[in-house]
Design an enzyme around this catalytic site. Structure first.
Site: not given
Length: 754
Positions: A64, A89, A93-94
């Site tokens: 992705h 990016h 967050e992950d």
């Protein structure tokens, strides 16, 4: 590790390495300076961080970020900083890495962009928190510092839309709705025309799959006749361009399925009645770059000698480009087959800006700050507008998104001050908007305006080219009604700030009066009592309830005491609006039945569709904003009371809900068996004649066996216009009736009204 796992790992490695190599090849063939080392470093870091994680589609997660970086490089034309940020990016967050880690390894600029792309939790919208609005707000804040944040976010959204099939339906509606409401207009505003069209089409495909397939099939059926029309139309144009000595390309541009569908909805026309499906694009290399605008006009003059041009359809975006940098000359010509065809004339430079957007090359050419062009000053003004909207935090997520929508995506008009200075304003703005755009004092004391030397009221809508002079008086004060006719963020924010200041005092008085009322009636728990009466009086929130008491628009009395003590009749106030149909014969019985609305339990599976049946239909709220009936593409929305509202997927209210409260969206399907009746209204227009009414009623009542509830027809100078209110079972009934009515002699137009 067994053999199967090793084989899978080897296949994954090959997939990932091939994708990254494609990205590097694309980057190396671009005009950017070749910083391959830092891109490779970002790739290896992200690959390690996402190791072992897979997407819903089953592919390794790192695919992705690589795909997003590929779009940023190939389709938007961004450089190494953006490619690195795109690769990284999702890391913060992950995974366990922080923004500080990114900054230490890749520097502050990449870290700032990655931080702007990282979702946040919690926020300004209180208990009814909209995480979507919060994250969008954060995105805009960072974007106003660095435009690359939003460009990468658009690339991220495009890849998510391209791979949306692996998501459950409720998630598809949420993501598609948000894309259509926010990201497609943003892409358009930044000049990313190709990406905007793809985002719109993908959203349309997931929200209305049957209609998308039908339009695609019709486009395929009419392809041969379009090619023929195009080939015949361009022959004399090519001869003329060759005489003029231009290097040129002539392209056939076909309207996208989404824009065709949009036109069908807005204009109430069928596919065959959308006349501008085909357009012709002339792209030429100027003989003299300084003269490219004049050369566009020379081509226009030459081709309008071949074909007659439409007097009202000349669009000149050469002297005044659109806010997103778009420049072209649009003219509509009458072909020899009797069809109007739009011709777009642009230079090769204008074409590149139209396809990729000037924002991609704006300000940052891999770290080199360059002189602003006129386009870039325009973009800076736009970023300033974003900051203005963010400076006045809207307490409600939907209001905030509305402010963004109104101000950032509206088409522009040009107006002049009394001294002849030009100001760009959003279309639909009023004289009062213009006053506030110049100065708050001017806006708050505005009593009227002179537009083109004629006196007009504050609410007068401005047109492009108007010259506006604002008239003021010190005696004038901001009025609550002003909020209804201003449209710009600045005017709305200033008016609301002044009104809030005025209403705080009244609200305080209302709270004191309410407190006295409770004491007098020996009722404790003021917050709970306020909530009960807020709902009882059908008011949005507690603050507005206190304000209404302070303004004396609500006078507290015995009925309020009864409501608080639970003595009032159990009949829900205004509950009728939740009944989706009112078959007159059964109306009384329906109201007596008092349907229990379904309340969503805590552990409700939101991924599964809800089925609306003949038996459970009264358990759902059917909203009047879009009047859905069986056969419509619908969705469910869990409201603040944990009950389910049903909306059409294309309903404007649903569109906002998808973009603000997407986690409360449910997939809804019909399972009806033509037992119940629903209201539908059809509008007809045509040439009046003797027996027309008889023909209409015979088709509906005798042939279609449908009950006419109300028929209103007015005739003037031989032309009639009328509406018919019917009781139908579903959307299929409506389609059949419309198709039969269209066959009546002298009927020109039949459409359904929502």
């Amino acid at each position: 590790m067994d053999e199967e796992q090793m084989r899978q790992e080897a296949a994954d490695d090959k997939l990932i390495n091939d994708a990254f190599q494609r990205l590097l090849d694309c980057y190396c063939s671009s005009r950017h300076r070749k910083k391959v080392d830092i891109i490779t470093k970002a790739f290896n870091f992200a690959r390690q961080a996402h190791k072992g994680v897979r997407r819903l589609s089953g592919e390794p997660y790192i695919m992705h970020p690589i795909a997003v970086a590929q779009i940023a490089c190939e389709e938007v034309g961004l450089g190494s900083t953006s490619i690195c940020a795109a690769l990284l990016h999702d890391v913060v967050e992950d995974t366990d890495y922080t923004t500080e880690d990114i900054e230490n390894i890749f520097g502050p600029k990449i870290a700032q962009i990655v931080d702007g792309l990282t979702k946040i939790s919690g926020g300004i919208f209180g208990e009814q928190a909209s995480a979507q609005a919060e994250n969008f707000k954060k995105l805009l804040l960072t974007m106003s510092e660095d435009i690359r944040v939003i460009l990468i976010k658009i690339c991220d959204r495009l890849h998510n839309m391209r791979t949306l099939e692996s998501q459950p339906a409720n998630k598809q509606y949420k993501i598609a709705g948000e894309t259509l409401y926010i990201y497609a207009p943003l892409a358009n505003r930044l000049g990313l025309n190709k990406i905007k069209s793809e985002l719109e089409n993908l959203s349309f495909q997931y929200e209305h799959p049957e209609e998308y397939a039908a339009i695609k099939a019709k486009l395929a059926d009419t392809e041969a006749s379009r090619h023929e029309l195009f080939d015949e139309f361009i022959v004399p144009i090519e001869v003329e361009l060759q005489k003029m000595g231009f290097h040129y390309q002539i392209k056939e541009r076909v309207k996208t399925p989404y824009s065709i569908w949009n036109k069908m909805q807005n204009k109430h026309v069928t596919f065959d009645e959308v006349y501008d499906i085909l357009a012709v694009r002339i792209i030429f290399t100027p003989n003299d770059r300084e003269e490219e605008i004049n050369e566009c006009f020379k081509i226009y003059v030459a081709i309008s000698k071949i074909y007659k041009s439409h007097p009202d359809r000349l669009r000149d975006w050469l002297s005044h480009p659109k806010a997103n940098g778009y420049q072209a000359l649009h003219v509509t010509l009458m072909s020899q087959q009797g069809r109007w065809i739009e011709v777009q004339i642009r230079s090769d430079r204008m074409d590149e800006i139209a396809e990729q957007g000037f924002a991609a090359h704006w300000k940052y050419k891999d770290g080199i700050e360059e002189e602003y062009t006129e386009d870039e000053t325009e973009l800076n003004d736009w970023l300033r507008t974003i900051k203005e909207i963010l400076d006045d935090p809207q307490p409600d997520a939907m209001d905030f998104l509305d402010a963004i929508k109104l101000n950032l995506f509206a088409t522009e008009i040009f107006v002049f001050t009394p001294k002849g200075e030009i100001k760009t304003m959003p279309s639909g703005c009023t004289a009062l908007d213009f006053a506030f755009s110049i100065h708050t004092f001017l806006g708050s004391h505005c009593i009227g305006a002179k537009v083109n030397h004629k006196l007009v009221p504050l609410s007068h809508k401005l047109q492009s080219g108007d010259q506006v002079e604002i008239l003021t008086s010190k005696a004038q004060h901001v009025q609550p009604s002003w909020i209804n006719f201003v449209s710009t963020a600045k005017a709305k924010a200033k008016i609301q700030a002044i009104l809030r200041r005025d209403s705080r005092e009244l609200q305080k008085q209302g709270e004191e009066l309410f407190s006295e009322f409770l004491k007098k009636n020996n009722i404790d728990d003021m917050p709970k009592a306020a909530d009960i009466l807020t709902e009882y009086h059908d008011i949005r929130n507690r603050e507005e309830f206190f304000l209404a008491i302070g303004e004396k628009t609500i006078l507290l009395g015995d009925k309020d005491v009864d409501e608080l003590l639970g003595k009032n009749n159990n009949e829900k106030r205004g509950w009728r609006k939740y009944v989706p149909f009112l078959d007159r014969g059964k109306q009384k019985k329906v109201i007596e039945e008092q349907p229990e609305l379904f309340v969503v339990p805590e552990k409700f599976n939101r991924k599964k569709p809800i089925f609306i049946t003949d038996d459970n239909i009264k358990q759902y709220k059917f909203k009047h904003c879009c009047h859905p009936i069986p056969g419509d593409d619908v969705l469910g929305f869990i409201d603040g009371k944990h009950q389910i509202e049903i909306h059409k997927r294309a309903c404007p209210v649903a569109t906002k809900l998808k973009a603000s409260y997407g986690n409360r969206i449910l997939d809804a399907k019909w399972d009806m068996h033509k037992k119940l009746f629903f209201d539908a209204t059809i509008r007809m227009q045509g040439i009046d004649r003797v027996g027309m009414l008889l023909d209409i009623s015979q088709i509906i009542s005798s042939q279609m066996n449908v009950n006419i509830h109300k028929l209103t027809i007015a005739s003037e100078e031989g032309v009639f216009d009328g509406t018919i209110e019917l009781r139908v079972h579903d959307r299929e009934d409506v389609r059949n009736i419309i198709s039969q009515l269209k066959k009546i002699a002298d009927v020109q137009d039949v459409t359904q009204i929502i």
